[in-house]
Design a protein around this motif. Structure first.
Motif, short mmCIF file in Angstrom:
data_model
loop_
_atom_site.label_atom_id
_atom_site.label_comp_id
_atom_site.label_asym_id
_atom_site.label_seq_id
_atom_site.Cartn_x
_atom_site.Cartn_y
_atom_site.Cartn_z
N LEU A 184 0.60 -0.97 0.31
CA LEU A 184 0.17 0.32 0.02
C LEU A 184 1.20 1.26 -0.35
N MET A 185 0.59 2.06 -0.77
CA MET A 185 0.96 3.55 -0.66
C MET A 185 0.64 4.25 0.42
N GLY A 186 1.79 4.57 1.36
CA GLY A 186 1.05 5.07 2.84
C GLY A 186 -0.25 3.81 3.56
N ASP A 187 -1.36 5.02 4.03
CA ASP A 187 -2.14 4.27 4.31
C ASP A 187 -3.13 3.90 3.55
N GLY A 188 -3.33 3.77 1.78
CA GLY A 188 -3.70 3.25 0.51
C GLY A 188 -4.86 3.88 1.34
N ASN A 189 -5.29 4.87 1.39
CA ASN A 189 -6.52 5.70 1.80
C ASN A 189 -7.40 6.74 0.74
N GLN A 190 -6.01 7.53 0.15
CA GLN A 190 -6.03 8.60 -0.87
C GLN A 190 -7.34 8.28 -2.01
N LYS A 191 -7.73 9.02 -2.03
CA LYS A 191 -8.63 8.45 -3.38
C LYS A 191 -8.67 8.67 -5.18
N SER A 192 -9.13 8.10 -6.10
CA SER A 192 -7.87 8.26 -7.24
C SER A 192 -9.69 7.81 -7.98
N ILE A 193 -9.24 8.36 -9.03
CA ILE A 193 -10.20 7.88 -10.02
C ILE A 193 -9.88 7.28 -11.24
N PHE A 194 -10.41 5.59 -11.36
CA PHE A 194 -9.82 4.61 -12.14
C PHE A 194 -10.93 4.26 -13.83
N VAL A 195 -10.52 4.80 -15.11
CA VAL A 195 -11.34 4.64 -15.89
C VAL A 195 -10.81 3.75 -17.67
N ASP A 196 -11.69 2.85 -17.32
CA ASP A 196 -11.76 1.25 -18.31
C ASP A 196 -10.96 2.96 -19.72
N GLU A 197 -10.20 2.13 -21.08
CA GLU A 197 -9.28 2.54 -21.96
C GLU A 197 -10.89 2.84 -23.16
N ASP A 198 -11.15 1.75 -22.88
CA ASP A 198 -12.25 1.64 -24.14
C ASP A 198 -13.31 2.98 -23.89
N ASP A 199 -13.53 3.57 -22.35
CA ASP A 199 -14.59 4.36 -22.25
C ASP A 199 -13.57 5.67 -22.30
N ILE A 200 -12.24 5.72 -21.96
CA ILE A 200 -12.16 7.22 -22.12
C ILE A 200 -12.63 7.67 -23.40
N ALA A 201 -12.14 6.57 -24.47
CA ALA A 201 -12.27 6.63 -25.73
C ALA A 201 -13.69 6.86 -26.24
N LYS A 202 -14.39 6.34 -25.77
CA LYS A 202 -16.08 7.12 -26.34
C LYS A 202 -16.83 7.83 -25.24
N TYR A 203 -15.74 8.50 -24.28
CA TYR A 203 -16.38 10.20 -24.01
C TYR A 203 -15.16 10.67 -24.72
N ALA A 204 -13.94 10.45 -25.05
CA ALA A 204 -13.08 11.76 -25.84
C ALA A 204 -14.64 11.94 -27.16
N ILE A 205 -14.31 11.04 -27.94
CA ILE A 205 -15.17 10.94 -29.26
C ILE A 205 -16.30 11.62 -28.74
N LYS A 206 -17.35 11.24 -27.83
CA LYS A 206 -18.30 12.06 -27.48
C LYS A 206 -18.30 13.43 -27.25
N THR A 207 -17.02 14.24 -26.47
CA THR A 207 -17.11 15.71 -26.86
C THR A 207 -17.02 16.55 -28.50
N ILE A 208 -16.43 16.45 -29.29
CA ILE A 208 -16.33 16.76 -30.21
C ILE A 208 -17.21 17.38 -30.89
N ASP A 209 -18.46 17.30 -30.77
CA ASP A 209 -19.74 17.95 -31.43
C ASP A 209 -20.31 18.55 -30.72
N ASP A 210 -19.78 18.33 -29.21
CA ASP A 210 -20.84 18.78 -28.12
C ASP A 210 -20.35 20.60 -27.78
N PRO A 211 -21.19 20.95 -28.10
CA PRO A 211 -20.67 22.88 -27.75
C PRO A 211 -20.52 22.82 -26.33
N ARG A 212 -20.94 21.93 -25.76
CA ARG A 212 -20.67 22.33 -23.85
C ARG A 212 -19.14 22.16 -23.80
N THR A 213 -18.21 21.62 -24.43
CA THR A 213 -16.90 21.22 -24.05
C THR A 213 -15.99 22.38 -24.27
#
Length: 313
Positions: A184-213
């Protein structure tokens, strides 16, 4: 039905790039993949490019050493996504992306550019320690060039790639989970964020035509995947039905080990240090100048990390 953008993906044969090609095609975009002459006789990359072609992608030949060819490639599309692999040598990735920015600026037709980031938001890493801060500093140089050139952009901060982090239970140098022990890194309690690589790609492509992004940073923060190292370990323990032997590495011990490594290894370990000892991915709130992908696109059923870990059983 809205007209889909024409998308050029650079670095399409890479770890994330091949997933971006797949996501772009699946979401109905006319997808172009850069074929660099420098690929030479790398048969695996050639075969991958040919497989993209079979799936409906178009191959475009251009070289970072030939500015005119880059400009002509860019002129064929509306959106450019760079997924050139990050390497820990300052002279490589930053120079390639700056050449790409120059080509996009000259072409003058691009409505959205996603530079090669997809990890920790470099704008929040001004206090990162050496030598790892070089990767954040380089990305900020590219961002400045993009914004100075007034190129419309979206920056995607995907946090931790699951394959690199979750597979090894967040331990540097490990990509498969042990059934016996974990450090464990230290006490192992620091929060992180994990994302499946296929999901990263899906979200990234979603942004390209979205005026909100447009001209914003998009953070990938799937709520169920905001976990500490200890919680990742507990998910694995539940799946295998046994407790792992646990030891702990203090912050100072980690830094001492890091100092004994080579330059490239130190760069990578710096990222682990800030994520798992300082919680750099979760110690801030997303402001009005940014968006969160899982809120924007609830139709994407992202992979939860307990399901992700099942592949290792």
């Amino acid at each position: 039905m809205a007209v889909k953008s024409k998308v050029l993906i650079i670095g399409g044969t890479g770890y994330l790039g091949k997933r971006l090609v797949k996501a772009s095609l699946e979401q109905g975009h006319e997808t172009y993949v850069l074929k660099r002459p420098e690929i030479g006789v790398d048969i695996e990359k050639i075969q991958m490019l040919l497989s993209f072609k079979k799936q409906g992608a178009r191959l475009v030949t251009a070289s970072f050493d030939d500015h005119r060819s880059l400009v002509e490639a860019v002129k064929q599309v509306d959106v450019v996504i760079c997924a050139v692999s990050g390497v820990h040598i300052r002279s490589h990735q930053i120079l390639l992306q700056l050449k790409l920015v120059d080509a996009i600026k000259e072409a003058g037709n691009i409505k959205r550019f996603l530079p090669s980031e997809f990890g920790t938001d470099p704008a929040r890493m001004g206090n990162a320690i050496e030598p790892g801060r070089v990767t954040f500093d380089d990305k900020m140089v590219v961002r400045k060039a993009i914004e100075d050139a007034k190129i419309p952009f979206t920056y995607v901060s995907a946090n931790c790639f699951a394959g690199y982090m979750v597979g090894g239970l967040c331990q540097p140098g490990h990509i498969l989970p042990s059934r016996e022990s974990v450090v464990l890194m230290g006490d192992g309690n620091q929060k992180s964020i994990f994302v499946d690589e296929d999901d990263i790609a899906k979200y990234a492509i979603k942004t390209i035509d979205d005026p909100r992004t447009l001209n914003k940073t998009v953070y990938l923060r799937p709520p169920v995947n905001i976990l500490s190292q200890r919680e990742v370990v507990e998910l694995w323990e539940k799946l295998i039905g046994k407790q792992l032997n646990k030891s702990s590495l203090s912050e100072q011990e980690f830094l001492n080990i890091m100092k004994g490594e080579g330059y490239a290894e130190q760069v990578g370990l710096t990222h682990y240090y800030h994520i798992f000892y300082h919680g750099c991915l979760t110690n801030f709130e997303i402001g009005d100048d940014a968006e969160e992908a899982s809120l924007l696109y609830p139709d994407i059923k992202y992979t939860k990390m307990d399901d992700y870990l099942k592949q290792y059983l």
